[in-house]
Design a protein around this motif. Structure first.
Motif, PDB file in Angstrom:
ATOM      1  N   GLU A 187       0.647  -1.206   0.104  1.00 30.74           N
ATOM      2  CA  GLU A 187       0.139  -0.052  -0.039  1.00 30.74           C
ATOM      3  C   GLU A 187       0.891   1.060   0.040  1.00 30.74           C
ATOM      4  O   GLU A 187       0.565   2.122  -0.728  1.00 30.74           O
ATOM      5  N   GLU A 188       1.580   1.326   0.782  1.00 30.18           N
ATOM      6  CA  GLU A 188       2.759   2.353   1.102  1.00 30.18           C
ATOM      7  C   GLU A 188       3.407   2.567  -0.468  1.00 30.18           C
ATOM      8  O   GLU A 188       3.840   3.684  -0.864  1.00 30.18           O
ATOM      9  N   THR A 205       1.023   4.173  -2.788  1.00 31.93           N
ATOM     10  CA  THR A 205       1.212   5.409  -2.671  1.00 31.93           C
ATOM     11  C   THR A 205       2.503   6.308  -3.127  1.00 31.93           C
ATOM     12  O   THR A 205       2.477   7.588  -3.667  1.00 31.93           O
ATOM     13  N   GLU A 219       2.638   6.635  -6.977  1.00 33.88           N
ATOM     14  CA  GLU A 219       1.653   7.736  -7.368  1.00 33.88           C
ATOM     15  C   GLU A 219       2.597   9.199  -7.085  1.00 33.88           C
ATOM     16  O   GLU A 219       2.476  10.167  -7.900  1.00 33.88           O
ATOM     17  N   ASN A 220       2.969   9.364  -5.975  1.00 31.86           N
ATOM     18  CA  ASN A 220       3.764  10.509  -5.504  1.00 31.86           C
ATOM     19  C   ASN A 220       4.785  10.839  -6.543  1.00 31.86           C
ATOM     20  O   ASN A 220       5.059  11.867  -6.604  1.00 31.86           O
TER      21      ASN A 220
END
Length: 110
Positions: free
Chosen positions: A43-44, A47, A50-51
């Motif tokens: 999950e991290e 994220t 995406e960042n």
């Protein structure tokens, strides 16, 4: 060749150089952030990816602005800063205040 007052050129050059320093600092921060991801959690990691896309886009925009600033500084040194590269008309001082690296007058701007 330039239509700007000669005493205004050092201020404009300083403005461009200051922006170069800001961009350089920002781009180094982006680079450091992109290199710092070490997450093992899916999950991290998603994220972070995406960042990373956002950061990469911001970095690309920053590098494009750097190229524009270097070109503007070259025009300053050549004595053609403040003159539209397309039609050779003077670029309004107000436009240069907002977009100091622009090579185009209002009418020729893309």
């Amino acid at each position: 060749m330039t239509q700007l007052p000669a005493d205004d050129l050092p201020r404009r050059k300083a403005q461009l150089i200051a922006r170069l320093a800001e961009l350089d600092q920002r781009l180094h921060g982006i680079e450091d952030e992109l290199l710092s991801h070490q997450s093992r959690d899916w999950e991290e990691l998603a994220t972070e990816r995406e960042n990373d896309e956002v950061l990469t886009s911001i970095g690309d925009d920053g590098r494009a602005e750097l190229r524009m600033i270097f070109a503007a500084l070259a025009r300053l040194d050549a004595g053609s800063y403040g003159v539209c590269v397309t039609c050779a008309a003077p670029i309004a001082a107000e436009r240069l205040d907002l977009l100091p690296a622009t090579p185009f007058c209002r009418d020729c701007a893309p």
